[in-house]
Scaffold this motif. Sequence first.
Motif, short mmCIF file in Angstrom:
data_model
loop_
_atom_site.label_atom_id
_atom_site.label_comp_id
_atom_site.label_asym_id
_atom_site.label_seq_id
_atom_site.Cartn_x
_atom_site.Cartn_y
_atom_site.Cartn_z
N SER A 1 -11.04 1.26 3.24
CA SER A 1 -11.76 0.86 2.07
C SER A 1 -10.71 0.51 0.78
O SER A 1 -10.95 -0.47 -0.17
CB SER A 1 -12.76 1.82 1.59
N GLN A 2 -9.63 1.35 0.56
CA GLN A 2 -8.74 1.49 -0.48
C GLN A 2 -8.06 0.04 -0.38
O GLN A 2 -7.65 -0.65 -0.99
CB GLN A 2 -7.65 2.76 -0.42
N GLY B 1 0.87 -1.25 0.07
CA GLY B 1 0.06 -0.04 -0.02
C GLY B 1 0.85 1.16 -0.16
O GLY B 1 0.60 2.43 -0.53
N ALA C 1 -9.93 -3.28 -1.12
CA ALA C 1 -10.69 -3.12 -2.41
C ALA C 1 -9.84 -4.01 -3.45
O ALA C 1 -8.78 -4.11 -3.39
CB ALA C 1 -10.77 -1.64 -2.92
N LYS D 1 -7.64 -4.93 -6.34
CA LYS D 1 -6.50 -4.05 -7.12
C LYS D 1 -6.33 -4.44 -8.37
O LYS D 1 -6.69 -5.64 -9.08
CB LYS D 1 -5.06 -4.32 -6.39
N ALA E 1 -2.57 2.22 -1.55
CA ALA E 1 -3.84 2.07 -0.74
C ALA E 1 -3.68 2.56 0.66
O ALA E 1 -2.71 1.97 1.43
CB ALA E 1 -4.32 0.61 -0.81
N GLN E 2 -4.14 3.61 1.15
CA GLN E 2 -4.07 3.93 2.44
C GLN E 2 -5.27 3.97 3.39
O GLN E 2 -5.23 3.80 4.61
CB GLN E 2 -3.36 5.44 2.68
N THR E 3 -6.47 4.04 2.77
CA THR E 3 -7.87 3.88 3.78
C THR E 3 -8.17 2.66 3.93
O THR E 3 -7.69 1.57 3.09
CB THR E 3 -8.76 4.94 3.19
#
Length: 169
Positions: A138-139, A102, A142, A144, A134-136
């Motif tokens: 949800s990210q 991430g 999710a 990829k 990706a940091q949150t």
Amino acid sequence: MKRLLIVWHSRTGAACQMAAAAARGAATAAALLEQADDLAVDLRRAGDVQANEVLAGDGFLFCAPENLASLSGEMKEFFDRCYYDVLDRIPGRPYACLVSAGSDGAGAARQVERICTGWRLRAVAPALIVNLGAQTPSQIAAPKTVAPADLTRCEEAGGLLAGLLLTAG
């Protein structure tokens, strides 16, 4: 026949895409060397790989996500499950490492390097870390999609291993 074992784990699809790209790269390299019949590429999910399959490999590519600054659980479990049965039985064989991350990836890459040092494998390149940003929550959770340029780098890693296996004396 030389055997390249690609061991992977993926939760959101990135590491799976990266491992598949490495397998394509290995097959392409073997074809370009006109030795396609001399290389078996075995693409296996980490949870399905046993020590006897590692012992049968002539070279290895390990591909997994970094989770919480460490190697993903299923990939770590593969190494835990196989480690002692393989120890001192595969020294000098080449390997490469691909990490989907991430933001960093270095922690997982270091873990693979330490394990492979214990197995006395020979790194053929620095770990390839694909940072997906990706940091949150949800990210991170999710599905990829790995960028084409990063997949090309993964193909090159697979091709490098294949080339080394096929041209080694």
